[in-house]
Write a protein that holds these residues in place. Structure first.
Motif, PDB file in Angstrom:
ATOM      1  N   UNK A   1       4.829 -15.624  17.559  1.00 51.72           N
ATOM      2  CA  UNK A   1       4.018 -16.196  16.597  1.00 51.72           C
ATOM      3  C   UNK A   1       2.636 -16.910  16.966  1.00 51.72           C
ATOM      4  N   UNK A   2       2.263 -16.297  18.140  1.00 52.79           N
ATOM      5  CA  UNK A   2       0.972 -16.713  18.734  1.00 52.79           C
ATOM      6  C   UNK A   2       0.186 -15.714  19.032  1.00 52.79           C
ATOM      7  N   UNK A   3      -1.161 -15.696  18.626  1.00 47.43           N
ATOM      8  CA  UNK A   3      -1.990 -14.423  18.800  1.00 47.43           C
ATOM      9  C   UNK A   3      -3.334 -14.929  19.721  1.00 47.43           C
ATOM     10  N   UNK A   4      -3.541 -14.232  20.947  1.00 50.48           N
ATOM     11  CA  UNK A   4      -4.308 -14.903  21.727  1.00 50.48           C
ATOM     12  C   UNK A   4      -5.519 -13.214  22.104  1.00 50.48           C
ATOM     13  N   UNK A   5      -6.643 -13.487  21.862  1.00 46.22           N
ATOM     14  CA  UNK A   5      -7.167 -12.108  21.901  1.00 46.22           C
ATOM     15  C   UNK A   5      -7.652 -11.894  23.502  1.00 46.22           C
TER      16      UNK A   5
END
Length: 461
Positions: A260-264
Protein backbone atom coordinates in the motif's frame (compact mmCIF):
# COMPACT_ATOMS: atom_id res chain seq x y z
CA UNK A 1 30.92 -2.44 -29.96
CA UNK A 2 28.56 -2.24 -32.91
CA UNK A 3 26.27 0.74 -33.32
CA UNK A 4 22.86 0.15 -31.84
CA UNK A 5 19.41 1.29 -32.94
CA UNK A 6 15.86 0.74 -31.70
CA UNK A 7 12.42 0.54 -33.25
CA UNK A 8 9.54 0.92 -30.79
CA UNK A 9 6.20 -0.36 -32.08
CA UNK A 10 3.53 2.03 -30.80
CA UNK A 11 0.94 2.23 -33.58
CA UNK A 12 -1.75 0.00 -32.08
CA UNK A 13 -4.99 1.72 -31.10
CA UNK A 14 -5.57 -0.64 -28.17
CA UNK A 15 -9.29 -1.22 -28.63
CA UNK A 16 -9.37 -3.62 -25.69
CA UNK A 17 -8.39 -0.76 -23.38
CA UNK A 18 -11.81 0.80 -24.19
CA UNK A 19 -10.32 4.26 -23.84
CA UNK A 20 -10.00 7.52 -25.72
CA UNK A 21 -6.37 7.64 -24.59
CA UNK A 22 -3.83 6.16 -27.02
CA UNK A 23 -2.86 2.74 -25.63
CA UNK A 24 0.87 3.27 -25.08
CA UNK A 25 0.15 6.52 -23.19
CA UNK A 26 -1.68 4.73 -20.41
CA UNK A 27 0.47 5.26 -17.31
CA UNK A 28 2.17 2.67 -15.15
CA UNK A 29 3.14 4.25 -11.83
CA UNK A 30 2.57 7.69 -13.24
CA UNK A 31 4.57 7.34 -16.45
CA UNK A 32 3.21 6.31 -19.89
CA UNK A 33 4.10 2.76 -20.93
CA UNK A 34 5.98 3.89 -24.02
CA UNK A 35 8.04 6.28 -21.91
CA UNK A 36 9.17 3.38 -19.72
CA UNK A 37 10.20 1.43 -22.82
CA UNK A 38 12.04 4.38 -24.36
CA UNK A 39 13.98 5.23 -21.20
CA UNK A 40 15.03 1.66 -20.52
CA UNK A 41 16.15 0.88 -24.08
CA UNK A 42 17.99 4.19 -24.46
CA UNK A 43 20.02 3.36 -21.36
CA UNK A 44 21.99 0.71 -23.31
CA UNK A 45 23.56 3.35 -25.57
CA UNK A 46 21.71 3.86 -28.84
CA UNK A 47 22.57 5.88 -31.91
CA UNK A 48 18.95 6.41 -32.83
CA UNK A 49 15.40 5.48 -31.78
CA UNK A 50 12.47 5.32 -34.18
CA UNK A 51 8.97 5.05 -32.73
CA UNK A 52 6.34 3.75 -35.14
CA UNK A 53 3.04 5.49 -34.46
CA UNK A 54 -0.42 5.29 -35.95
CA UNK A 55 -2.88 7.79 -37.32
CA UNK A 56 -3.95 10.38 -34.76
CA UNK A 57 -0.94 9.77 -32.53
CA UNK A 58 0.20 13.37 -32.15
CA UNK A 59 0.09 13.03 -28.38
CA UNK A 60 2.70 10.25 -28.51
CA UNK A 61 4.99 12.49 -30.55
CA UNK A 62 4.32 15.39 -28.22
CA UNK A 63 5.14 13.28 -25.17
CA UNK A 64 8.34 11.68 -26.44
CA UNK A 65 9.52 14.84 -28.19
CA UNK A 66 13.14 14.91 -29.29
CA UNK A 67 13.97 11.63 -27.57
CA UNK A 68 12.82 9.72 -30.65
CA UNK A 69 12.30 10.02 -34.36
CA UNK A 70 8.93 8.89 -35.71
CA UNK A 71 7.54 6.82 -38.55
CA UNK A 72 3.85 6.66 -39.41
CA UNK A 73 1.97 3.41 -39.97
CA UNK A 74 -1.22 4.66 -41.59
CA UNK A 75 -2.84 1.21 -41.78
CA UNK A 76 -2.53 -1.51 -39.16
CA UNK A 77 -1.14 -4.30 -41.33
CA UNK A 78 0.92 -6.24 -38.81
CA UNK A 79 4.20 -6.00 -36.93
CA UNK A 80 6.32 -6.62 -40.01
CA UNK A 81 4.53 -3.81 -41.83
CA UNK A 82 5.09 -1.53 -38.83
CA UNK A 83 8.86 -2.14 -38.90
CA UNK A 84 8.89 -1.48 -42.67
CA UNK A 85 7.80 2.10 -41.92
CA UNK A 86 11.18 2.75 -40.28
CA UNK A 87 13.06 1.69 -43.41
CA UNK A 88 13.66 5.20 -44.71
CA UNK A 89 15.33 6.21 -41.44
CA UNK A 90 17.40 3.08 -40.74
CA UNK A 91 17.83 0.80 -43.77
CA UNK A 92 21.39 1.84 -44.77
CA UNK A 93 22.86 1.82 -41.28
CA UNK A 94 25.41 -0.72 -40.09
CA UNK A 95 24.81 -2.25 -36.69
CA UNK A 96 22.23 -3.93 -34.50
CA UNK A 97 18.56 -2.94 -34.27
CA UNK A 98 16.29 -3.95 -31.45
CA UNK A 99 12.54 -4.12 -32.09
CA UNK A 100 10.39 -3.79 -28.99
CA UNK A 101 6.71 -3.17 -28.37
CA UNK A 102 5.62 0.08 -26.73
CA UNK A 103 3.18 -1.74 -24.45
CA UNK A 104 5.85 -3.77 -22.60
CA UNK A 105 6.78 -1.36 -19.79
CA UNK A 106 8.38 -3.92 -17.47
CA UNK A 107 11.44 -4.88 -19.56
CA UNK A 108 14.53 -3.46 -17.86
CA UNK A 109 17.65 -1.89 -19.26
CA UNK A 110 19.60 -4.87 -17.87
CA UNK A 111 17.56 -7.27 -19.99
CA UNK A 112 17.98 -5.11 -23.09
CA UNK A 113 21.74 -4.98 -22.52
CA UNK A 114 21.95 -8.76 -22.04
CA UNK A 115 19.99 -9.29 -25.26
CA UNK A 116 22.31 -7.00 -27.23
CA UNK A 117 25.41 -8.64 -25.77
CA UNK A 118 24.15 -12.17 -26.54
CA UNK A 119 23.23 -11.19 -30.10
CA UNK A 120 26.59 -9.56 -30.80
CA UNK A 121 28.60 -12.31 -29.11
CA UNK A 122 26.83 -15.03 -31.11
CA UNK A 123 27.23 -13.15 -34.39
CA UNK A 124 23.57 -13.78 -35.17
CA UNK A 125 21.50 -12.11 -37.83
CA UNK A 126 18.51 -12.32 -35.51
CA UNK A 127 18.07 -13.02 -31.81
CA UNK A 128 14.71 -13.65 -30.16
CA UNK A 129 14.12 -12.55 -26.58
CA UNK A 130 12.41 -15.55 -25.01
CA UNK A 131 11.20 -16.58 -21.56
CA UNK A 132 10.12 -19.72 -19.76
CA UNK A 133 6.39 -19.32 -19.13
CA UNK A 134 4.69 -21.02 -16.16
CA UNK A 135 1.59 -21.22 -18.36
CA UNK A 136 2.51 -20.74 -22.05
CA UNK A 137 -1.07 -20.82 -23.32
CA UNK A 138 -1.67 -18.09 -25.91
CA UNK A 139 2.00 -17.39 -26.59
CA UNK A 140 4.01 -18.18 -29.68
CA UNK A 141 6.38 -21.10 -28.94
CA UNK A 142 10.09 -21.06 -29.78
CA UNK A 143 10.95 -24.40 -31.37
CA UNK A 144 14.54 -25.61 -31.16
CA UNK A 145 16.27 -28.57 -32.89
CA UNK A 146 18.35 -31.31 -31.33
CA UNK A 147 21.39 -29.02 -31.30
CA UNK A 148 19.34 -26.49 -29.27
CA UNK A 149 19.31 -24.10 -32.21
CA UNK A 150 16.23 -22.01 -32.96
CA UNK A 151 14.22 -23.53 -35.80
CA UNK A 152 11.12 -21.35 -35.90
CA UNK A 153 8.38 -19.60 -33.96
CA UNK A 154 4.98 -21.30 -34.03
CA UNK A 155 1.79 -19.58 -32.88
CA UNK A 156 -0.59 -21.22 -30.43
CA UNK A 157 -3.28 -21.87 -33.06
CA UNK A 158 -0.78 -23.49 -35.42
CA UNK A 159 1.13 -25.59 -32.88
CA UNK A 160 1.02 -29.38 -32.81
CA UNK A 161 0.19 -31.17 -29.52
CA UNK A 162 3.92 -31.77 -29.02
CA UNK A 163 4.77 -28.13 -29.71
CA UNK A 164 2.10 -26.99 -27.26
CA UNK A 165 4.13 -28.65 -24.48
CA UNK A 166 7.03 -26.25 -25.11
CA UNK A 167 7.26 -23.61 -22.37
CA UNK A 168 9.77 -21.28 -24.08
CA UNK A 169 7.78 -18.40 -25.50
CA UNK A 170 8.41 -15.50 -27.86
CA UNK A 171 8.23 -12.19 -25.95
CA UNK A 172 7.86 -10.09 -29.12
CA UNK A 173 11.25 -8.39 -28.69
CA UNK A 174 14.05 -9.08 -31.19
CA UNK A 175 17.57 -8.02 -32.08
CA UNK A 176 18.53 -7.97 -35.76
CA UNK A 177 21.47 -7.18 -37.93
CA UNK A 178 20.00 -3.97 -39.29
CA UNK A 179 20.63 -4.59 -43.00
CA UNK A 180 19.57 -8.23 -42.71
CA UNK A 181 16.30 -7.11 -41.12
CA UNK A 182 15.27 -4.75 -43.91
CA UNK A 183 16.50 -7.15 -46.57
CA UNK A 184 14.34 -9.96 -45.18
CA UNK A 185 11.32 -7.71 -44.77
CA UNK A 186 11.16 -7.38 -48.56
CA UNK A 187 10.37 -11.10 -48.71
CA UNK A 188 7.67 -11.08 -46.03
CA UNK A 189 4.23 -11.89 -47.44
CA UNK A 190 0.75 -11.16 -46.15
CA UNK A 191 -0.58 -14.44 -47.53
CA UNK A 192 -2.25 -15.53 -44.29
CA UNK A 193 -5.68 -15.55 -42.69
CA UNK A 194 -5.23 -12.05 -41.27
CA UNK A 195 -3.79 -10.51 -44.41
CA UNK A 196 -0.96 -9.04 -42.34
CA UNK A 197 2.85 -8.87 -42.53
CA UNK A 198 4.33 -10.63 -39.51
CA UNK A 199 7.74 -9.73 -38.10
CA UNK A 200 8.15 -13.32 -36.95
CA UNK A 201 8.28 -14.40 -40.62
CA UNK A 202 11.69 -12.71 -40.80
CA UNK A 203 13.06 -15.50 -38.59
CA UNK A 204 11.98 -18.19 -41.04
CA UNK A 205 13.28 -16.18 -44.03
CA UNK A 206 16.70 -15.79 -42.41
CA UNK A 207 16.79 -19.50 -41.55
CA UNK A 208 16.02 -20.37 -45.19
CA UNK A 209 19.02 -18.28 -46.17
CA UNK A 210 21.15 -20.29 -43.70
CA UNK A 211 21.67 -17.22 -41.54
CA UNK A 212 22.26 -17.70 -37.83
CA UNK A 213 19.24 -17.15 -35.58
CA UNK A 214 19.63 -17.42 -31.82
CA UNK A 215 17.58 -16.80 -28.69
CA UNK A 216 18.30 -15.23 -25.33
CA UNK A 217 16.12 -16.47 -22.47
CA UNK A 218 15.43 -13.70 -19.97
CA UNK A 219 15.55 -14.76 -16.31
CA UNK A 220 12.43 -12.92 -15.13
CA UNK A 221 9.17 -13.89 -16.80
CA UNK A 222 7.32 -10.95 -15.20
CA UNK A 223 9.11 -8.57 -17.56
CA UNK A 224 7.41 -10.08 -20.60
CA UNK A 225 3.97 -8.70 -19.82
CA UNK A 226 2.34 -6.89 -22.73
CA UNK A 227 -0.49 -4.58 -21.72
CA UNK A 228 -3.59 -5.01 -23.88
CA UNK A 229 -6.39 -4.25 -21.42
CA UNK A 230 -7.06 -2.69 -18.03
CA UNK A 231 -6.50 -5.98 -16.22
CA UNK A 232 -2.96 -6.27 -17.61
CA UNK A 233 -2.41 -2.57 -16.89
CA UNK A 234 -3.18 -3.14 -13.22
CA UNK A 235 -0.90 -6.18 -13.22
CA UNK A 236 1.93 -4.11 -14.70
CA UNK A 237 1.37 -1.43 -12.06
CA UNK A 238 1.52 -4.00 -9.27
CA UNK A 239 4.69 -5.64 -10.63
CA UNK A 240 6.52 -2.35 -11.11
CA UNK A 241 5.42 -1.10 -7.70
CA UNK A 242 6.84 -4.23 -6.07
CA UNK A 243 10.10 -3.89 -8.04
CA UNK A 244 10.60 -0.24 -7.07
CA UNK A 245 9.68 -0.75 -3.41
CA UNK A 246 12.07 -3.68 -3.11
CA UNK A 247 14.85 -1.56 -4.65
CA UNK A 248 14.39 1.15 -2.02
CA UNK A 249 14.08 -1.29 0.86
CA UNK A 250 17.33 -2.99 -0.14
CA UNK A 251 18.94 0.46 -0.10
CA UNK A 252 18.00 1.21 3.49
CA UNK A 253 14.46 2.61 3.28
CA UNK A 254 11.81 1.28 5.67
CA UNK A 255 8.51 0.80 3.87
CA UNK A 256 6.07 -0.36 6.51
CA UNK A 257 3.47 -1.77 4.10
CA UNK A 258 4.88 -2.18 0.56
CA UNK A 259 1.54 -3.37 -0.83
CA UNK A 260 0.00 0.00 0.00
CA UNK A 261 2.88 2.34 -0.85
CA UNK A 262 3.30 3.81 -4.34
CA UNK A 263 6.67 5.21 -5.40
CA UNK A 264 7.19 6.34 -8.97
CA UNK A 265 10.35 5.40 -10.91
CA UNK A 266 12.24 8.72 -10.80
CA UNK A 267 11.98 9.25 -7.05
CA UNK A 268 15.23 9.36 -5.04
CA UNK A 269 15.05 8.23 -1.39
CA UNK A 270 18.03 8.27 0.96
CA UNK A 271 18.71 5.76 3.73
CA UNK A 272 16.80 5.50 7.00
CA UNK A 273 13.69 7.13 5.59
CA UNK A 274 10.47 5.61 6.97
CA UNK A 275 7.40 5.47 4.74
CA UNK A 276 4.02 4.58 6.24
CA UNK A 277 1.04 2.99 4.42
CA UNK A 278 -1.11 4.86 1.95
CA UNK A 279 1.73 7.10 0.80
CA UNK A 280 2.27 8.14 -2.83
CA UNK A 281 5.61 9.68 -3.83
CA UNK A 282 5.98 10.75 -7.45
CA UNK A 283 7.62 12.91 -10.04
CA UNK A 284 11.23 13.94 -9.43
CA UNK A 285 10.89 13.93 -5.65
CA UNK A 286 13.94 13.62 -3.42
CA UNK A 287 13.47 12.43 0.17
CA UNK A 288 16.53 13.04 2.37
CA UNK A 289 17.72 10.69 5.12
CA UNK A 290 15.75 10.07 8.31
CA UNK A 291 12.59 11.69 6.99
CA UNK A 292 9.24 10.18 7.97
CA UNK A 293 6.50 10.23 5.35
CA UNK A 294 2.89 9.23 5.95
CA UNK A 295 0.64 7.58 6.62
CA UNK A 296 -1.65 8.65 3.78
CA UNK A 297 0.54 11.40 2.35
CA UNK A 298 1.07 12.41 -1.28
CA UNK A 299 4.37 13.99 -2.35
CA UNK A 300 4.96 15.06 -5.96
CA UNK A 301 8.02 16.82 -7.37
CA UNK A 302 9.25 17.89 -3.94
CA UNK A 303 12.59 17.95 -2.18
CA UNK A 304 12.10 16.94 1.44
CA UNK A 305 14.94 17.60 3.90
CA UNK A 306 16.48 15.26 6.44
CA UNK A 307 14.56 14.48 9.65
CA UNK A 308 11.39 16.06 8.27
CA UNK A 309 8.01 14.54 9.16
CA UNK A 310 5.00 14.75 6.83
CA UNK A 311 1.78 13.16 8.11
CA UNK A 312 -1.53 12.79 6.24
CA UNK A 313 -0.70 15.70 3.95
CA UNK A 314 -0.24 16.66 0.29
CA UNK A 315 2.82 18.48 -1.08
CA UNK A 316 3.44 19.41 -4.73
CA UNK A 317 6.28 21.12 -6.64
CA UNK A 318 7.89 22.56 -3.52
CA UNK A 319 11.05 22.57 -1.42
CA UNK A 320 10.75 21.49 2.18
CA UNK A 321 13.73 21.93 4.50
CA UNK A 322 15.23 19.80 7.26
CA UNK A 323 13.53 19.09 10.60
CA UNK A 324 10.19 20.40 9.34
CA UNK A 325 6.92 19.10 10.75
CA UNK A 326 3.95 19.06 8.39
CA UNK A 327 0.41 17.90 9.09
CA UNK A 328 -1.79 16.21 9.71
CA UNK A 329 -4.04 17.39 6.88
CA UNK A 330 -1.86 20.17 5.48
CA UNK A 331 -1.66 21.16 1.80
CA UNK A 332 1.64 22.41 0.38
CA UNK A 333 0.81 23.77 -3.07
CA UNK A 334 3.28 24.57 -5.88
CA UNK A 335 6.23 26.93 -5.39
CA UNK A 336 6.33 26.77 -1.62
CA UNK A 337 9.73 26.98 0.08
CA UNK A 338 9.62 25.80 3.68
CA UNK A 339 12.70 26.63 5.76
CA UNK A 340 14.51 24.37 8.23
CA UNK A 341 12.76 23.71 11.52
CA UNK A 342 9.44 25.17 10.39
CA UNK A 343 6.05 23.81 11.42
CA UNK A 344 2.97 23.52 9.20
CA UNK A 345 0.06 22.20 11.25
CA UNK A 346 -3.36 20.74 10.61
CA UNK A 347 -5.61 22.28 7.97
CA UNK A 348 -2.98 24.76 6.80
CA UNK A 349 -2.58 25.62 3.10
CA UNK A 350 0.67 27.07 1.77
CA UNK A 351 0.85 28.34 -1.83
CA UNK A 352 3.72 30.11 -3.62
CA UNK A 353 5.07 31.20 -0.28
CA UNK A 354 8.43 31.26 1.45
CA UNK A 355 8.46 30.32 5.12
CA UNK A 356 11.66 31.11 7.00
CA UNK A 357 13.63 28.98 9.42
CA UNK A 358 11.80 28.12 12.63
CA UNK A 359 8.52 29.79 11.63
CA UNK A 360 5.19 28.25 12.56
CA UNK A 361 1.74 28.12 11.00
CA UNK A 362 0.16 25.69 13.39
CA UNK A 363 -3.45 25.37 12.27
CA UNK A 364 -6.37 26.49 10.12
CA UNK A 365 -4.60 29.14 8.03
CA UNK A 366 -4.02 30.09 4.39
CA UNK A 367 -0.62 31.54 3.47
CA UNK A 368 -0.44 32.32 -0.23
CA UNK A 369 1.82 34.62 -2.27
CA UNK A 370 3.79 35.45 0.85
CA UNK A 371 7.33 35.94 2.07
CA UNK A 372 7.56 34.98 5.72
CA UNK A 373 10.80 35.49 7.64
CA UNK A 374 12.41 33.43 10.39
CA UNK A 375 10.88 32.66 13.80
CA UNK A 376 7.48 34.04 12.84
CA UNK A 377 4.40 32.74 14.64
CA UNK A 378 1.17 32.82 12.63
CA UNK A 379 -1.93 32.21 14.70
CA UNK A 380 -4.95 30.06 13.97
CA UNK A 381 -7.28 31.27 11.24
CA UNK A 382 -4.88 33.74 9.65
CA UNK A 383 -5.30 34.52 5.95
CA UNK A 384 -3.02 36.36 3.57
CA UNK A 385 -5.66 37.98 1.39
CA UNK A 386 -3.75 37.85 -1.88
CA UNK A 387 -6.36 38.09 -4.66
CA UNK A 388 -8.58 40.99 -5.69
CA UNK A 389 -10.42 39.05 -8.38
CA UNK A 390 -7.90 39.92 -11.08
CA UNK A 391 -4.36 40.12 -9.66
CA UNK A 392 -2.34 38.39 -6.95
CA UNK A 393 -0.35 40.45 -4.43
CA UNK A 394 2.51 39.73 -2.01
CA UNK A 395 2.32 39.69 1.78
CA UNK A 396 5.68 40.19 3.55
CA UNK A 397 6.07 39.16 7.20
CA UNK A 398 9.52 39.96 8.55
CA UNK A 399 11.56 38.02 11.12
CA UNK A 400 10.23 37.49 14.68
CA UNK A 401 6.75 38.89 13.95
CA UNK A 402 3.71 37.52 15.77
CA UNK A 403 0.37 37.31 13.99
CA UNK A 404 -2.63 36.84 16.27
CA UNK A 405 -5.48 34.44 15.56
CA UNK A 406 -8.12 35.21 12.92
CA UNK A 407 -6.13 37.98 11.27
CA UNK A 408 -6.64 39.06 7.66
CA UNK A 409 -3.55 40.52 6.00
CA UNK A 410 -4.76 42.41 2.93
CA UNK A 411 -1.97 42.31 0.35
CA UNK A 412 0.14 44.08 -0.70
CA UNK A 413 1.22 44.65 2.86
CA UNK A 414 4.36 44.32 5.03
CA UNK A 415 4.41 43.30 8.68
CA UNK A 416 7.64 44.67 10.14
CA UNK A 417 10.33 42.82 12.10
CA UNK A 418 9.37 41.90 15.64
CA UNK A 419 5.92 43.46 15.37
CA UNK A 420 2.63 42.16 16.76
CA UNK A 421 -0.75 41.95 15.06
CA UNK A 422 -3.60 41.67 17.51
CA UNK A 423 -6.03 38.77 17.17
CA UNK A 424 -9.02 39.45 14.95
CA UNK A 425 -7.36 42.31 13.06
CA UNK A 426 -7.81 43.13 9.40
CA UNK A 427 -4.55 44.74 8.30
CA UNK A 428 -4.68 47.00 5.24
CA UNK A 429 -1.57 49.13 5.86
CA UNK A 430 2.07 48.30 6.55
CA UNK A 431 2.95 47.62 10.18
CA UNK A 432 6.29 49.17 11.33
CA UNK A 433 8.93 47.04 13.05
CA UNK A 434 8.42 46.49 16.78
CA UNK A 435 4.85 47.87 16.64
CA UNK A 436 1.53 46.53 17.86
CA UNK A 437 -1.24 46.80 15.28
CA UNK A 438 -4.88 46.53 16.30
CA UNK A 439 -7.42 46.76 13.48
CA UNK A 440 -10.83 45.72 14.76
CA UNK A 441 -14.04 47.38 15.90
CA UNK A 442 -14.28 48.46 19.55
CA UNK A 443 -16.35 46.01 21.62
CA UNK A 444 -19.78 47.25 22.73
CA UNK A 445 -21.94 45.40 25.31
CA UNK A 446 -25.73 46.08 25.38
CA UNK A 447 -27.09 45.03 28.80
CA UNK A 448 -30.31 43.00 28.69
CA UNK A 449 -30.46 42.96 24.91
CA UNK A 450 -30.34 39.15 24.66
CA UNK A 451 -33.66 38.72 26.52
CA UNK A 452 -35.41 41.36 24.41
CA UNK A 453 -34.17 39.64 21.26
CA UNK A 454 -35.45 36.23 22.41
CA UNK A 455 -38.90 37.69 23.22
CA UNK A 456 -39.08 39.35 19.83
CA UNK A 457 -38.31 36.05 18.09
CA UNK A 458 -41.08 34.30 20.10
CA UNK A 459 -43.61 36.93 19.03
CA UNK A 460 -42.72 36.32 15.36
CA UNK A 461 -43.52 32.63 15.74
Amino acid sequence: MKKRYAIILAAGQGTRMKSKLYKVLHPVLGKPMVQHVLEQVKAVGLEEVVTVVGFGSDKVKEHLGNDSKFALQEEQLGTGHAVMQAEELLMDKEGTTIVVCGDTPLITKETFEQLFEHHEKEGSKATILTAKAPNPFGYGRVIRNEQNEVERIVEQKDASPEELQVDEINTGTFCFDNKALFGALKDVSNDNSQGEYYLTDVIEILKEKSEKVSAYTMPNFDETLGVNDRVALAQAEKTMKRRINEYHMRNGVSIIDPENTYIQPDVVIESDVVIYPGTIIGGKSIIRENAIIGPNSEIHNCEVGENTVIKQSVATDSKIGARVNIGPFAHIRPDANIGDGAKIGNFVEIKKAELGEGSKVSHLSYIGDAKVGSNVNIGCGTITVNYDGKNKYLTTIEDDAFIGCNSNLIAPVTIGKGSYVAAGSTITKDVPSDALSVARARQSNKEGYASRLKNRLKERK
